[in-house]
Scaffold this motif. Structure first.
Motif, mmCIF file in Angstrom:
data_model
loop_
_atom_site.group_PDB
_atom_site.id
_atom_site.type_symbol
_atom_site.label_atom_id
_atom_site.label_comp_id
_atom_site.label_asym_id
_atom_site.label_seq_id
_atom_site.Cartn_x
_atom_site.Cartn_y
_atom_site.Cartn_z
ATOM 1 N N ARG A 139 64.821 28.438 -1.065
ATOM 2 C CA ARG A 139 66.052 28.964 -0.745
ATOM 3 C C ARG A 139 66.952 28.244 -1.875
ATOM 4 N NH1 ARG A 139 67.110 30.106 5.114
ATOM 5 N NH2 ARG A 139 65.249 29.740 6.253
ATOM 6 N N SER A 140 67.895 28.932 -2.117
ATOM 7 C CA SER A 140 69.166 28.477 -2.825
ATOM 8 C C SER A 140 69.701 27.284 -2.223
ATOM 9 C CB SER A 140 70.054 29.624 -3.268
ATOM 10 O OG SER A 140 70.990 29.890 -2.340
ATOM 11 N N ILE A 141 70.511 26.443 -3.012
ATOM 12 C CA ILE A 141 71.011 25.414 -2.425
ATOM 13 C C ILE A 141 72.225 26.071 -1.332
ATOM 14 C CG2 ILE A 141 72.781 23.573 -2.560
ATOM 15 C CD1 ILE A 141 71.339 22.955 -5.376
ATOM 16 N N SER A 142 72.732 26.835 -1.473
ATOM 17 C CA SER A 142 73.996 27.377 -0.792
ATOM 18 C C SER A 142 73.314 28.033 0.434
ATOM 19 C CB SER A 142 74.486 28.686 -1.520
ATOM 20 O OG SER A 142 75.507 29.177 -0.527
ATOM 21 N N ARG A 143 72.300 28.744 0.390
ATOM 22 C CA ARG A 143 71.576 29.413 1.671
ATOM 23 C C ARG A 143 70.789 28.277 2.485
ATOM 24 N NH1 ARG A 143 67.153 33.276 0.450
ATOM 25 N NH2 ARG A 143 67.280 33.537 2.632
ATOM 26 N N PHE A 144 70.366 27.310 1.788
ATOM 27 C CA PHE A 144 69.743 26.018 2.520
ATOM 28 C C PHE A 144 70.935 25.400 3.352
ATOM 29 C CE2 PHE A 144 68.540 21.660 3.036
ATOM 30 C CZ PHE A 144 67.426 21.753 3.728
ATOM 31 N N VAL A 145 71.917 24.998 2.863
ATOM 32 C CA VAL A 145 73.293 24.380 3.483
ATOM 33 C C VAL A 145 73.443 25.312 4.538
ATOM 34 C CG1 VAL A 145 75.526 23.577 3.221
ATOM 35 C CG2 VAL A 145 73.615 23.021 1.300
ATOM 36 N N ASN A 146 73.842 26.374 4.341
ATOM 37 C CA ASN A 146 74.119 27.594 5.433
ATOM 38 C C ASN A 146 73.363 27.361 6.397
ATOM 39 O OD1 ASN A 146 76.353 29.518 5.979
ATOM 40 N ND2 ASN A 146 74.522 30.903 5.837
ATOM 41 N N TRP A 147 71.893 27.372 6.256
ATOM 42 C CA TRP A 147 70.851 27.479 7.211
ATOM 43 C C TRP A 147 71.067 26.296 8.123
ATOM 44 C CZ3 TRP A 147 65.810 24.827 7.072
ATOM 45 C CH2 TRP A 147 65.204 25.161 8.068
ATOM 46 N N ILE A 148 71.194 24.975 7.348
ATOM 47 C CA ILE A 148 71.110 23.804 8.074
ATOM 48 C C ILE A 148 72.284 23.603 9.112
ATOM 49 C CG2 ILE A 148 71.412 21.195 7.633
ATOM 50 C CD1 ILE A 148 68.510 22.285 7.391
ATOM 51 N N LEU A 149 73.434 24.210 8.532
ATOM 52 C CA LEU A 149 74.577 24.029 9.083
ATOM 53 C C LEU A 149 74.622 25.088 10.534
ATOM 54 C CD1 LEU A 149 77.433 23.718 6.344
ATOM 55 C CD2 LEU A 149 76.821 22.123 7.984
ATOM 56 N N ARG A 150 73.909 26.082 10.269
ATOM 57 C CA ARG A 150 73.957 27.149 11.293
ATOM 58 C C ARG A 150 73.046 26.487 12.465
ATOM 59 N NH1 ARG A 150 71.631 31.057 8.979
ATOM 60 N NH2 ARG A 150 73.274 31.943 8.085
ATOM 61 N N GLU A 151 71.974 26.058 11.963
ATOM 62 C CA GLU A 151 71.127 25.309 13.038
ATOM 63 C C GLU A 151 71.776 24.254 13.923
ATOM 64 O OE1 GLU A 151 67.891 26.386 13.952
ATOM 65 O OE2 GLU A 151 68.655 28.348 12.815
ATOM 66 N N ARG A 152 72.361 23.333 13.147
ATOM 67 C CA ARG A 152 73.083 22.264 13.823
ATOM 68 C C ARG A 152 74.213 22.620 14.893
ATOM 69 N NH1 ARG A 152 73.508 17.703 16.114
ATOM 70 N NH2 ARG A 152 75.349 16.434 15.473
#
Length: 56
Positions: free
Chosen positions: A32-45
């Motif tokens: 994943r791109s950094i942006s997509r990874f951070v978005n995914w982590i935040l969404r899960e949290r």
């Protein structure tokens, strides 16, 4: 059938250098791109927190 994209907003965030390095590594490992990874982590949290908000 077309899937509608969610509205995205550009933001700026300041991170500790060691946190950014870990994010870069994890993003690459998850393809994943950094942006997509951070978005995914935040969404899960935030999803995890949604059922706990009344327990505080």
């Amino acid at each position: 059938m077309f899937k509608m994209k969610s509205a995205k907003k550009r933001i700026s965030v300041t991170l500790d250098a060691n946190i950014l390095e870990k994010i870069k590594i994890c993003a690459k490992e998850n393809d994943r791109s950094i942006s997509r990874f951070v978005n995914w982590i935040l969404r899960e949290r935030l999803k995890d927190d949604s059922h706990n908000k009344n327990n505080k």
